[in-house]
Motif scaffolding. Structure first.
Motif: not given
Ligand code: AHR
Length: 497
Positions: A443-445, A471-477
């Motif tokens: 999953r995207a982290g 630092t940030e959350k990446m868009p989901d796969l």
């Protein structure tokens, strides 16, 4: 603009060797004195080792540290730096024309290495000294007891051997600036004979032969070929050194410095393998990039043009966001060659062209280049994977049109984590589509980035956190794919867990 990156676990390059994340402590400028060692500093222990610097070295994730030089080693007597401090001589160091008090020496360095949790990598003097002194130094360091040098170490209060595994046979012996510089033939013979004696003392050690001082030396590649032909059976590694000067060529070429490092490493691998074929050997010589960094070398004053000083502030370059992107990209290039390049030393560690700076009596702080190194050292685990990249290109003066986006990835087989290390070295934003369909379980982290509206921004003692990673959350796969925008001149670590 759009770029695409495809990953597949089948395209493995090699294991991530922790020794790739090494650094370098030379008796030069303020790297040792008022750098790692400052008796009386509020953060220093009772041996004078600065605890604030040790904490930053641990945070940087440094695995190995080369010592004591550098050009310094070519006129150094290791015996001057051991035994009672009050008896140690004050010497004139010919490399930097500085006064050397010898208050810090071999055993202090070993104690510091232990505190910092790093593996020591020692260099022997093959400039003004030779076989006997090199073998005696291995004996002093690695023989438990019962010989003159081992018993001298014990007399100096060090009962256990230091057990140093990795040794450099001199430093940059092709360089005319080096005290005792030689021809390739002279050096190849001396390195062979010194290496033989050192391995007789301790057959478990590994030896690094000096390669060229950099890829622009007129004797580059011919030097490596001659030295390796003579020393092939004695040595395990050949060294590479390269510094990238932001002011030497056009700016775009500087941003694309990793293109140059890719070619340099490929050329040394080809040369080492040519000699292997010629000698009909099965052993392969690996590569030790034991000095690399960004260095504003055109601002450097040659030792001949300076007076003799005690602990001068030498080459304390201040690094920009662009420099941090280049350092991150050089690490990408190093990982891409992980099958043959297995030792790396960011030169140097503290104050002298360094990720860590200190104020005498005051704080220690992180330069911009600290951040890509620390995150790469922390996140690059397991196996390096080749990244298939389609990228827009950018024009450069030295290398023609090169891809603006460069990347490599690692997969940690234990945790399943995949990390993509990527840079945009161009001046336009690029949307990077990542294709991870070959990793159905991830999953995207997180995404950790270094970039800034002002690529010339720097950190300083007054503003040590002006440039920090975000630092940030990446868009989901979505169907195994996701897209992130890479701003101009930026470095990124993209994790998938
Ligand atoms: O790191 C500074 C100097 O650069 C080193 O002493 C030498 O090996 C190189 O030329």
């Amino acid at each position: 603009e759009l770029a695409r990156l495809t990953l597949d676990p089948a395209f493995a390059i090699g294991p991530v060797d922790r020794r790739l994340f090494g650094s370098f402590v030379e008796h030069m400028g303020r790297c040792v004195y008022t750098g790692i060692f400052e008796p009386g500093h509020p953060a220093a222990d009772d041996e004078g080792l600065r605890g604030d610097v040790v904490d930053l070295v641990r945070e940087l994730g440094v695995s190995l540290v080369r010592y004591p030089g550098g050009n310094f080693v070519s006129n150094y007597r290791w015996e001057d730096g051991v035994g009672p401090v009050g008896d140690r001589p004050r010497r004139l160091d010919l490399a930097w024309r500085s006064l050397e008090s010898n208050a810090f020496g071999l055993n202090e360095f070993m104690r510091w290495s232990e505190r910092a949790g790093v593996e020591p990598m020692m260099a022997v003097n093959l400039g003004t000294r030779g076989i006997a002194e090199a073998a005696e130094l291995v004996e002093y360091c690695n023989v438990p007891d019962g010989t003159a040098a081992a018993d001298l170490r014990r007399k100096h209060g060090v009962a256990q051997p230091h057990d140093v595994k990795l040794w450099c046979l001199g430093n940059e012996m092709d360089g005319p600036w080096q005290i005792g510089s030689m021809t390739a033939h002279e050096y190849g013979r001396l390195a062979t004979r010194a290496g033989q004696a050192m391995k007789r003392v301790d057959p478990s050690i590994e030896l690094v032969a000096c390669g060229s001082s950099n890829a622009d030396m007129p004797t580059f590649a011919a030097w490596e070929a001659t030295v390796l032909e003579l020393a092939y059976d004695q040595v395990d590694y050949v060294s590479l050194h390269h510094y990238y000067d932001p002011e030497k060529h056009d700016e775009a070429s500087f941003r694309a410095s990793a293109v140059n490092l890719d070619g340099f490493v490929d050329d040394v691998v080809a040369t080492a393998d040519h000699i292997r074929a010629k000698l009909r050997r099965s052993k392969r010589i690996n590569l030790s990039l034991d000095e690399w960094n960004v260095w504003y070398q055109s601002r450097f004053t040659e030792p001949e043009d300076r007076g003799i000083e005690d602990t001068p502030a030498l080459i304390e370059d201040t690094y920009t966001v662009t420099d941090a992107m280049v350092v991150g990209n050089l690490l990408i290039s190093m990982l891409r060659h992980a099958d043959r390049l297995t030792v790396g030393c960011l030169a140097q560690l503290v104050n002298v062209i360094a990720p860590i700076r200190t104020e005498p009596g005051g704080p220690a702080w992180r330069q911009t280049i600290f951040h890509p190194f620390a995150h790469t050292a922390r996140l690059a685990r397991g196996t390096v994977l080749r990244a298939g990249i389609q990228s827009p290109t950018m024009p450069t003066g030295r290398y023609g049109d090169v891809p603006a986006v460069d990347a490599v990835a690692t997969i940690d087989e234990n945790s399943g984590q995949v990390v993509v290390f990527a840079v945009n070295r161009g001046t336009e934003p690029v949307a990077l589509e990542l294709d991870l369909r070959a990793f159905p379980r991830v999953r995207a982290g997180e995404r950790i980035s270094i970039g800034d509206d002002d690529p010339a921004a720097v950190n300083s003692a007054a503003a040590p956190d002006r440039v920090c990673p975000r630092t940030e959350k990446m868009p989901d796969l979505d169907g195994g794919r996701t897209t992130v925008v890479l701003p101009p001149v930026s470095w990124h670590a993209l994790s998938f867990t």
